[in-house]
Every structure is written in C-alpha cells, then in structure tokens.
Design a protein around this motif. Structure first.
Motif, PDB file in Angstrom:
ATOM      1  N   ASN A   1      65.050  17.931 -59.920  1.00  0.00           N
ATOM      2  CA  ASN A   1      66.101  16.953 -60.269  1.00  0.00           C
ATOM      3  C   ASN A   1      66.985  17.352 -61.453  1.00  0.00           C
ATOM      4  O   ASN A   1      67.562  16.501 -62.122  1.00  0.00           O
ATOM      5  CB  ASN A   1      65.470  15.594 -60.556  1.00  0.00           C
ATOM      6  CG  ASN A   1      64.471  15.642 -61.699  1.00  0.00           C
ATOM      7  OD1 ASN A   1      63.923  16.693 -62.002  1.00  0.00           O
ATOM      8  ND2 ASN A   1      64.249  14.502 -62.336  1.00  0.00           N
ATOM      9  N   LEU A   2      67.112  18.638 -61.748  1.00  0.00           N
ATOM     10  CA  LEU A   2      67.931  19.079 -62.880  1.00  0.00           C
ATOM     11  C   LEU A   2      69.387  18.651 -62.733  1.00  0.00           C
ATOM     12  O   LEU A   2      70.007  18.160 -63.680  1.00  0.00           O
ATOM     13  CB  LEU A   2      67.848  20.598 -63.043  1.00  0.00           C
ATOM     14  CG  LEU A   2      68.735  21.185 -64.151  1.00  0.00           C
ATOM     15  CD1 LEU A   2      68.376  20.605 -65.508  1.00  0.00           C
ATOM     16  CD2 LEU A   2      68.622  22.717 -64.175  1.00  0.00           C
ATOM     17  N   SER A   3      69.961  18.840 -61.543  1.00  0.00           N
ATOM     18  CA  SER A   3      71.377  18.510 -61.347  1.00  0.00           C
ATOM     19  C   SER A   3      71.634  17.023 -61.576  1.00  0.00           C
ATOM     20  O   SER A   3      72.665  16.630 -62.139  1.00  0.00           O
ATOM     21  CB  SER A   3      71.835  18.923 -59.950  1.00  0.00           C
ATOM     22  OG  SER A   3      71.057  18.267 -58.958  1.00  0.00           O
ATOM     23  N   SER A   4      70.696  16.173 -61.174  1.00  0.00           N
ATOM     24  CA  SER A   4      70.831  14.739 -61.389  1.00  0.00           C
ATOM     25  C   SER A   4      70.769  14.402 -62.876  1.00  0.00           C
ATOM     26  O   SER A   4      71.548  13.578 -63.377  1.00  0.00           O
ATOM     27  CB  SER A   4      69.727  13.985 -60.638  1.00  0.00           C
ATOM     28  OG  SER A   4      69.757  12.611 -60.917  1.00  0.00           O
ATOM     29  N   ILE A   5      69.846  15.041 -63.591  1.00  0.00           N
ATOM     30  CA  ILE A   5      69.725  14.830 -65.033  1.00  0.00           C
ATOM     31  C   ILE A   5      71.010  15.246 -65.737  1.00  0.00           C
ATOM     32  O   ILE A   5      71.533  14.517 -66.600  1.00  0.00           O
ATOM     33  CB  ILE A   5      68.521  15.607 -65.602  1.00  0.00           C
ATOM     34  CG1 ILE A   5      67.212  15.010 -65.080  1.00  0.00           C
ATOM     35  CG2 ILE A   5      68.539  15.596 -67.127  1.00  0.00           C
ATOM     36  CD1 ILE A   5      65.975  15.809 -65.467  1.00  0.00           C
ATOM     37  N   GLN A   6      71.542  16.392 -65.389  1.00  0.00           N
ATOM     38  CA  GLN A   6      72.764  16.880 -66.030  1.00  0.00           C
ATOM     39  C   GLN A   6      73.959  15.974 -65.727  1.00  0.00           C
ATOM     40  O   GLN A   6      74.794  15.724 -66.610  1.00  0.00           O
ATOM     41  CB  GLN A   6      73.056  18.313 -65.583  1.00  0.00           C
ATOM     42  CG  GLN A   6      72.085  19.330 -66.164  1.00  0.00           C
ATOM     43  CD  GLN A   6      72.363  20.739 -65.682  1.00  0.00           C
ATOM     44  OE1 GLN A   6      72.757  20.952 -64.529  1.00  0.00           O
ATOM     45  NE2 GLN A   6      72.142  21.710 -66.547  1.00  0.00           N
ATOM     46  N   ARG A   7      74.039  15.482 -64.529  1.00  0.00           N
ATOM     47  CA  ARG A   7      75.145  14.588 -64.172  1.00  0.00           C
ATOM     48  C   ARG A   7      75.113  13.327 -65.046  1.00  0.00           C
ATOM     49  O   ARG A   7      76.140  12.874 -65.552  1.00  0.00           O
ATOM     50  CB  ARG A   7      75.063  14.220 -62.695  1.00  0.00           C
ATOM     51  CG  ARG A   7      76.243  13.388 -62.198  1.00  0.00           C
ATOM     52  CD  ARG A   7      76.282  13.337 -60.684  1.00  0.00           C
ATOM     53  NE  ARG A   7      75.026  12.837 -60.106  1.00  0.00           N
ATOM     54  CZ  ARG A   7      74.158  13.602 -59.442  1.00  0.00           C
ATOM     55  NH1 ARG A   7      74.416  14.908 -59.258  1.00  0.00           N
ATOM     56  NH2 ARG A   7      73.046  13.086 -58.947  1.00  0.00           N
ATOM     57  N   ASN A   8      73.933  12.772 -65.244  1.00  0.00           N
ATOM     58  CA  ASN A   8      73.806  11.594 -66.108  1.00  0.00           C
ATOM     59  C   ASN A   8      74.071  11.942 -67.574  1.00  0.00           C
ATOM     60  O   ASN A   8      74.710  11.183 -68.307  1.00  0.00           O
ATOM     61  CB  ASN A   8      72.401  10.997 -65.982  1.00  0.00           C
ATOM     62  CG  ASN A   8      72.126  10.457 -64.594  1.00  0.00           C
ATOM     63  OD1 ASN A   8      73.022   9.970 -63.907  1.00  0.00           O
ATOM     64  ND2 ASN A   8      70.869  10.562 -64.159  1.00  0.00           N
ATOM     65  N   LEU A   9      73.577  13.093 -67.971  1.00  0.00           N
ATOM     66  CA  LEU A   9      73.704  13.538 -69.355  1.00  0.00           C
ATOM     67  C   LEU A   9      75.155  13.775 -69.740  1.00  0.00           C
ATOM     68  O   LEU A   9      75.570  13.467 -70.872  1.00  0.00           O
ATOM     69  CB  LEU A   9      72.889  14.818 -69.553  1.00  0.00           C
ATOM     70  CG  LEU A   9      72.953  15.505 -70.928  1.00  0.00           C
ATOM     71  CD1 LEU A   9      72.366  14.596 -72.001  1.00  0.00           C
ATOM     72  CD2 LEU A   9      72.204  16.835 -70.877  1.00  0.00           C
TER      73      LEU A   9
END
Length: 456
Positions: free
Chosen positions: A406-414
């Motif tokens: 889920n890295l891409s999801s974390i970065q999108r939120n971040l």
C-alpha cells in the motif's frame, strides 16, 4: 335693457380649486419634506446599526486605533503587509468567516514585561529551533482575528512565557532549568495585576510547553516524572509537544499536543528544488544521533537503545542511508527519500515527524504509545508506518512489505497539501495550518471559558 352677465360655467369651481391648491401645496410640501427626512434618518440609523455591529464583532477595536505594545512591535517586518490595507469587505468577511468556524473564540494576550519573552528573541535561534512553537504561536495570535484587547470579552488568556530560548554556552542546547521559576513569576504577576486568574483559578489560561516532556520541564523522563507538572499549572491548558496514549504524569493537565516547529520558509525553499512528487532515490533515510556504545544516564539509555540497533543492524545495508553527523542540507535528503525513520530520542516525539510529512517522505514512527498532533486534521494511520520498538531489528522486512502493498496509497494521502499545512506554523494564521488547529482545539474547550459560563 340691462342684460345679466352670466358667470362663465365652472368659473366658481375654478376659483375654488385655485384657492384650495394654495392651501394644499404647503401641506404636500410638508409631507414631502417629512418623507425625505424620514428616509435620511432611517438610512443613518441602519448605517449606525451595521457599523456598531461590525465593531462589536471585531471586539470594539480596530488595529489602526490600538496602541501597539512591545510584543506587537517585536514581530513587525518591513516586508509584511499591514492588515488594515485589506479591503473592508474582504476583512469584514474574513472576520465573520473565522468567527463562525471557531465558535466566536476570543483570546486575550497578556503584555508581559520583555524578560518573559521578547528579550529572548535577540538570539535568532529562539525563533527557528525545534522548540520555537512557543514563539510562533505567540507571534501569530498577535495578528489573529481571534485576539481581543478587552479581557472581559475573552474566552481564554494566553500567557506568553518563553522557556526554551536559554541556550547553553556549553553544548548549544536549550537549558530549561529556569522554566519553573519564570512561569511562577509570570503567574504571580498576572494574578496580582489582573482579576482573571483568580476568578477561574487559571482554568481559562493557556501556556506553551514545547520541549521534551512538556509541562514537566525536564529533558530526562525519570526526573520529569519525579518533579511532575508545577502545581500552579495543573488547572490550566498547556499546548505541548509531548503526548502519549497511556497515563503519564507529564500530561496530567488539560493539554493539546502540538507539532514541533519547522520553518515553513525552509520547507518551501526545499520543495522548490525537490517537489513531493519528484524522484526519490533513497529508500530509507535517517540522519541524527546514533550511539554505537550507548551511555547509561540515570539508569536510562538514549532512545531506549533503538537508534543503536538501527545503526548496528542496517549501517551496512545499501537500502538504508544512515548518517550520524549533522548536515545543513538534510531537508533535500528527506525530499529524495521514500521512508524516513522517526525514532524516539529522550522523548517520544521528534521534529523529523513534521519534516517528513512536509517534504513527502513516509514517516516511520518508532516510539511506542506516542500521541501525535491534531489527529482530526492529520490522518496519521493513512500517511505513516508505525513500527514497535521491539521490532526495529525487522525494519527492512516490514518496509519491504509496505512497499509491495500500500505504499502508493500512503503517498497519495501524504502528498495532500492540507496534511502538510496542518503541521506548519505561519507568521499569520491560515485556515488549516498549525495555529488554526490550536484554535480549533481551544474552541472545543469553551466549557472552560469563564465568560461563557456567566452568559448561560
């Protein structure tokens, strides 16, 4: 033979009408005059009503007619735009917009003698180091529309005492041994010169404690726990960087967890060179104190030994960029990194938490039980990775698993700009920024407002 001359038909009526008009016109003029006069009186009355309503909503003062105090003039900048040049309509709208968002919150700021605050700012570091939120909040409140110059109209009373600007001549770190006596002196002053502390026993008074263990005013946890929070503060509200989810003597007070200070200008300059969605060629980053052979200080080890484990375990791992020395351009390193380690030091919180978020690097929080700032505005579980202190030796595998899932999801939120804004203090309050979040938190504590309790 004389003929009777007939009066022209309708002549009498004509004369009568002429006579009546002579009598009617003055009456019409009077009515017209009265109507015009009434309109002007009505217009003037409405104008006065709306003008006085504006003054009341702006707390019976304007910035141009209020005599500046020492604290006001301290933070004035030649490059700053005076607040009173804003368009009247825009200013009027902003005042009411902010008032509505914050439940018409009003804060009175004590104008304390310079020895409590402004004298310390001679050292430029006082405004910019990691504990400088005490300066930033004070500075921003001075120009905020929540500020009132009428203490009887205030919900809260801000006591601007700087205790983190006494830098040691030995190691350059802030020395806070004077904190308790300085705050006690300030409370003695406001309680004797004003009636507001005594009437509420300080429950509507606000302080900032932006160092390791907050209102306990000590760097080492064991000493902080032993000394506890000064009795004089226990009934007040403390804005502090320290917070944990479990019971702790150093948060045994009404408190709001705030972020450490990171310069928004510094973040802005870094993002100009390396935007959050730019290339990230460092997989895991940490720069800071990591003791190879940790020293025993009062029965405790720095970072509880966590940083030592990180250094010993991953120093030779190419995926980890670990540095023990200081470097002025470290923010660019953060902006190039995917994961940024945020282990505890002496206290659980760290300025790296804010820098990582602000520069788009996924913070890896390694501090058991830490309570993070402004959880209603910053969705920490969706923008960060939490690793238990006992699992730090397995850090590489944990981060590999995150990267694969889920890295891409974390970065999108971040990378949402609202997240970054919520952790940065600006010179003037902006909706959603760190000072705004402080005000939101205070607006949720209006049950402590003595003024409002008297209105109900």
């Amino acid at each position: 033979m004389l003929e009777n001359k007939r009066t022209p038909k309708g002549k009498g009526f004509y004369v009568r009408m002429k006579l009546m008009q002579k009598h009617i016109r003055p009456q019409q003029d009077k009515v017209s005059y009265f109507y015009t006069y009434y309109k002007w009186v009505l217009w003037l009355s409405l104008s006065l009503y709306f003008f006085t309503s504006y003054l009341i909503s702006n707390n019976h003062h304007t910035y141009t007619h209020t005599k500046p105090t020492s604290q006001d003039t301290l933070f004035q900048s030649n490059n700053s735009v005076p607040r009173n040049i804003l368009g009247k309509k825009h200013k009027f709208f902003m005042i009411h917009f902010i008032a509505g968002k914050l439940n018409n919150l009003k804060v009175f700021i004590y104008d304390l003698p310079p020895k409590y605050n402004t004298d310390w700012v001679v050292n430029e570091r006082c405004r910019s180091h990691l504990f400088a939120s005490e300066v930033a909040i004070h500075r921003t409140l001075l120009t905020s529309n929540v500020r009132t110059f009428d203490p009887y109209y205030a919900d809260f009373f801000f006591v601007p005492v700087y205790v983190s600007c006494n830098f040691s001549t030995v190691n350059g770190f802030p020395a806070i041994g004077h904190a308790r006596s300085l705050i006690a002196s300030a409370v003695q002053l406001v309680s004797t010169e004003y009636p507001f502390w005594n009437r509420s026993r300080g429950s509507d008074h606000v302080f900032v404690a932006s160092h390791d263990f907050g209102a306990c005013f000590h760097t080492l946890e064991d000493v902080a726990i032993t000394e506890g929070i000064p009795e004089i503060l226990k009934n007040s509200i403390v804005l502090q960087t320290f917070g944990v989810v479990h019971k702790h003597p150093c948060q045994d007070v009404e408190n709001v967890v705030i972020p450490p200070y990171i310069s928004p200008e510094s973040v802005g300059r870094t993002l100009e060179k390396a935007p959050v969605n730019g290339r990230r060629d460092i997989w895991v980053f940490f720069r800071g104190k990591m003791e190879v052979h940790p020293k025993n200080v009062s029965g405790r080890f720095y970072s509880k030994g966590v940083r030592t484990v990180i250094w010993r375990k991953f120093n030779g791992d190419r995926r980890f960029y670990l540095q023990r020395n200081r470097f002025a351009g470290y923010q660019l390193e953060i902006a190039r990194s995917v994961f940024c380690l945020c282990p505890l030091g002496w206290a659980p919180w760290s300025p790296r938490l804010v820098e990582s978020v602000a520069l788009g690097c996924v913070p890896v929080v390694i501090a058991d039980g830490i309570r993070l700032p402004f959880p209603s505005a910053v969705r920490w579980s969706e923008i960060s990775v939490t690793v238990a202190e006992k699992d730090v030796g397995n850090l590489a595998n944990i981060l590999e698993r995150v990267a694969a899932t889920n890295l891409s999801s974390i970065q999108r939120n971040l990378w949402d700009p609202r997240t970054r804004r919520a952790l940065l203090f600006h010179d003037e309050v902006q909706e959603g920024d760190a000072t705004w979040q402080v005000l939101v938190s205070l607006s949720e504590k209006l049950a402590r407002s003595y003024r409002r309790s008297m209105d109900t």
